[in-house]
Scaffold this motif. Structure first.
Motif, PDB file in Angstrom:
ATOM      1  N   ASP A 168       0.858  -1.089   0.154  1.00 30.77           N
ATOM      2  CA  ASP A 168      -0.082  -0.023  -0.050  1.00 30.77           C
ATOM      3  C   ASP A 168       0.993   1.270  -0.062  1.00 30.77           C
TER       4      ASP A 168
ATOM      5  N   MET B 132     -12.678  -1.245  -3.658  1.00 30.66           N
ATOM      6  CA  MET B 132     -12.297  -1.014  -2.150  1.00 30.66           C
ATOM      7  C   MET B 132     -13.623  -1.229  -1.469  1.00 30.66           C
TER       8      MET B 132
ATOM      9  N   VAL C  85     -13.376  -0.318   2.031  1.00 33.01           N
ATOM     10  CA  VAL C  85     -13.300   0.475   3.121  1.00 33.01           C
ATOM     11  C   VAL C  85     -12.904   1.821   2.155  1.00 33.01           C
TER      12      VAL C  85
ATOM     13  N   GLY D 278      -6.992   4.527   3.062  1.00 24.41           N
ATOM     14  CA  GLY D 278      -6.049   5.419   3.822  1.00 24.41           C
ATOM     15  C   GLY D 278      -5.463   4.643   5.294  1.00 24.41           C
ATOM     16  N   PHE D 279      -6.177   3.822   5.544  1.00 23.35           N
ATOM     17  CA  PHE D 279      -5.921   3.076   6.954  1.00 23.35           C
ATOM     18  C   PHE D 279      -6.160   1.628   7.136  1.00 23.35           C
ATOM     19  N   GLY D 280      -5.147   0.916   7.729  1.00 26.89           N
ATOM     20  CA  GLY D 280      -5.574  -0.607   7.899  1.00 26.89           C
ATOM     21  C   GLY D 280      -6.688  -0.665   9.111  1.00 26.89           C
TER      22      GLY D 280
ATOM     23  N   ASP E 107     -10.269  -5.371  -1.183  1.00 28.44           N
ATOM     24  CA  ASP E 107      -9.456  -4.420  -0.111  1.00 28.44           C
ATOM     25  C   ASP E 107      -9.997  -3.751   0.827  1.00 28.44           C
ATOM     26  N   GLY E 108      -9.733  -4.071   1.858  1.00 34.73           N
ATOM     27  CA  GLY E 108     -10.505  -3.493   3.071  1.00 34.73           C
ATOM     28  C   GLY E 108     -11.223  -4.167   4.019  1.00 34.73           C
TER      29      GLY E 108
ATOM     30  N   ALA F 228      -5.911  -8.713   2.689  1.00 32.32           N
ATOM     31  CA  ALA F 228      -6.153  -8.699   3.999  1.00 32.32           C
ATOM     32  C   ALA F 228      -4.981  -8.365   4.450  1.00 32.32           C
TER      33      ALA F 228
END
Ligand code: DX5
Ligand code: ZN
Length: 218
Positions: free
Chosen positions: A34, A136, A138, A141-143, A174-175, A195
């Motif tokens: 990422d 996406m 989520v 920007g963040f896990g 993803d997310g 993941a």
């Protein structure tokens, strides 16, 4: 065959090489990297030199997810660093067709990602020009964020679009992918599951990956 791509965003960066070897030993298919620029998303991560270092130790292909504005400026650097797949956001480039052809020209596979709020129609005209479509689940920007359930119909619609127009395109999510929702995502037609926290923040990587594989049936 369904593929698992651990996102190193939640790995221990002080031991990145070991972390990658550990998930590879557990039998993953790709390493998801990422890249964030602090503009397209409100977070900053890593750049091409780190990708080049990872490339030296990784035995599986690198799936590089660019969450950066104006990706055309950096595609050459990420290709040179050894990215096998380079995914750009449809929202981050004005001339998406040109961008994906640039990626292919440089010898990488071309992916396009869509944020949760971006309709699938935005990539309809390039579905024949790409190798991977990333939905996406989520806001990037963040896990460690929660899977947005309302993305499931979009995933199904993406599966139908791919099957109808360009069946070789791989469908990735993803997310927020966990042992609890990987099954529903698989049923919706996903090929590649990214993941991060559910693998790297859960102690026994091997066991989590084995359980994911059991749910995916491979
Ligand atoms: C989100 C990233 C993802 C994410 C995955 O901006 O692109 O790769 O960090 O992490 P989890 O699985 O924790 O949501
Ligand atoms: Zn990602």
């Amino acid at each position: 065959m369904k593929k698992i791509a651990p996102s190193i965003l939640s790995a221990d960066f002080s031991r990145l090489g070991e972390e990658i070897l550990a998930v590879e030993d557990a039998g993953v298919d790709l390493i998801h990297v990422d890249v964030m620029d602090g503009h397209f998303v409100p977070n900053i991560t890593i750049g091409p030199p780190v990708v080049a270092s990872i490339k030296k130790t990784a035995r599986v292909p690198l799936d590089v997810h660019l969450m950066i504005d104006d990706p055309d400026k950096y595609i050459q650097s990420f290709a040179d660093a050894g990215s096998d797949i380079i995914t750009v956001h449809a929202e981050a480039t004005v001339h998406l067709h040109r961008t994906v052809h640039l990626i292919r020209k440089l010898g990488a596979k071309a992916g396009v990602a869509l944020n949760p709020a971006t309709p699938l129609a935005n990539i309809e005209q390039v579905i024949g020009d790409i190798d991977l479509l990333l939905i996406m689940t989520v806001n990037p920007g963040f896990g460690g964020q929660k899977f947005i359930e309302s993305m499931l119909p979009k995933i199904r619609e993406a599966r139908d679009m791919i099957d109808g127009a360009s069946p070789d395109v791989l469908l990735e999510v993803d997310g927020g992918i966990t042992l609890q929702n990987i099954g529903v995502a698989e049923e919706a037609g996903v090929d590649i599951f990214v993941a991060g926290s559910s693998i790297f923040l859960n102690g026994d990587y091997r066991q989590t990956i084995r359980k994911m594989r059991a749910i995916l049936g491979n």
